[in-house]
Design an enzyme around this catalytic site. Sequence first.
Site, PDB file in Angstrom:
ATOM      1  N   SER A   6       0.811  -1.222   0.000  1.00 18.57           N
ATOM      2  CA  SER A   6       0.000   0.000   0.000  1.00 18.57           C
ATOM      3  C   SER A   6       0.843   1.270   0.000  1.00 18.57           C
ATOM      4  O   SER A   6       0.326   2.343  -0.304  1.00 18.57           O
ATOM      5  CB  SER A   6      -0.936   0.009   1.206  1.00 18.57           C
ATOM      6  OG  SER A   6      -0.213   0.186   2.414  1.00 18.57           O
ATOM      7  N   LYS A  15       0.724   4.636   6.951  1.00 16.77           N
ATOM      8  CA  LYS A  15       0.204   5.480   5.870  1.00 16.77           C
ATOM      9  C   LYS A  15       0.831   6.866   5.979  1.00 16.77           C
ATOM     10  O   LYS A  15       1.553   7.172   6.928  1.00 16.77           O
ATOM     11  CB  LYS A  15      -1.328   5.614   5.960  1.00 16.77           C
ATOM     12  CG  LYS A  15      -2.095   4.301   6.022  1.00 16.77           C
ATOM     13  CD  LYS A  15      -2.045   3.522   4.731  1.00 16.77           C
ATOM     14  CE  LYS A  15      -2.825   2.219   4.860  1.00 16.77           C
ATOM     15  NZ  LYS A  15      -2.683   1.364   3.645  1.00 16.77           N
TER      16      LYS A  15
END
Length: 222
Positions: free
Chosen positions: A49, A110
């Site tokens: 990701s 993230k």
Amino acid sequence: MGFSRKRKNTPIVKKPWYREWSEALIVAVVLALIIRTFLFQAFKIPSGSMLDTLLIGDHLLVNKFIYGTEIPFTDQRYLALRNPKRGDVIVFEFPGDKDKSYFERRDFIKRVIGEPGDKVEIREKKVYVNDELYAPPQETHKDPQLVPALASPRDFTGPIQVPAGKYFVMGDNRDFSYDSRFWGFVPRDNIKGLAFIKYWSWNAAGSLLHKIRFGRIGRPIN
């Protein structure tokens, strides 16, 4: 008239080897726990990701004191150097796991996109923060197709305002990241620290001579 006094030699009692080893081990464990709890913690990247900033198999260190030292078993933080800011790559406890046991909770990594009070909107893959385009150089798109807003929030989200004490985060691999577009905001108390350096990188799918990614070892995370 002077005189001399004989000193008795105090015998040195040597500890058994197993006691020396056990004491050294206890000290090492205590120091490791202190470092892991208050200063730094190691993490491994399991998914793509954050491509191409972080690859699967990258091992990184997280600075746990920059956002404030957390007292174990409490939500209290002290001596924060600063708050998370846009562009930081953070490690946090996944908000969807709050009702799970401690050992079942997962850590995500993230990039911070929206800070408390920011307005975030995504239109045709482009991210706008407070009505201004936000396109960091680390952002990548590996799927050229647009997903309609009615089908998924991936390419069309908002506008939404980030609540106080929370953050909007996204993966750098924008088309293949499970992030705030899908499950919402990250509470401040869930953030564990700032990812700042890659200390090891292992390519499990590579050939024997290319499993260690030497070029990534010791590289800062931007």
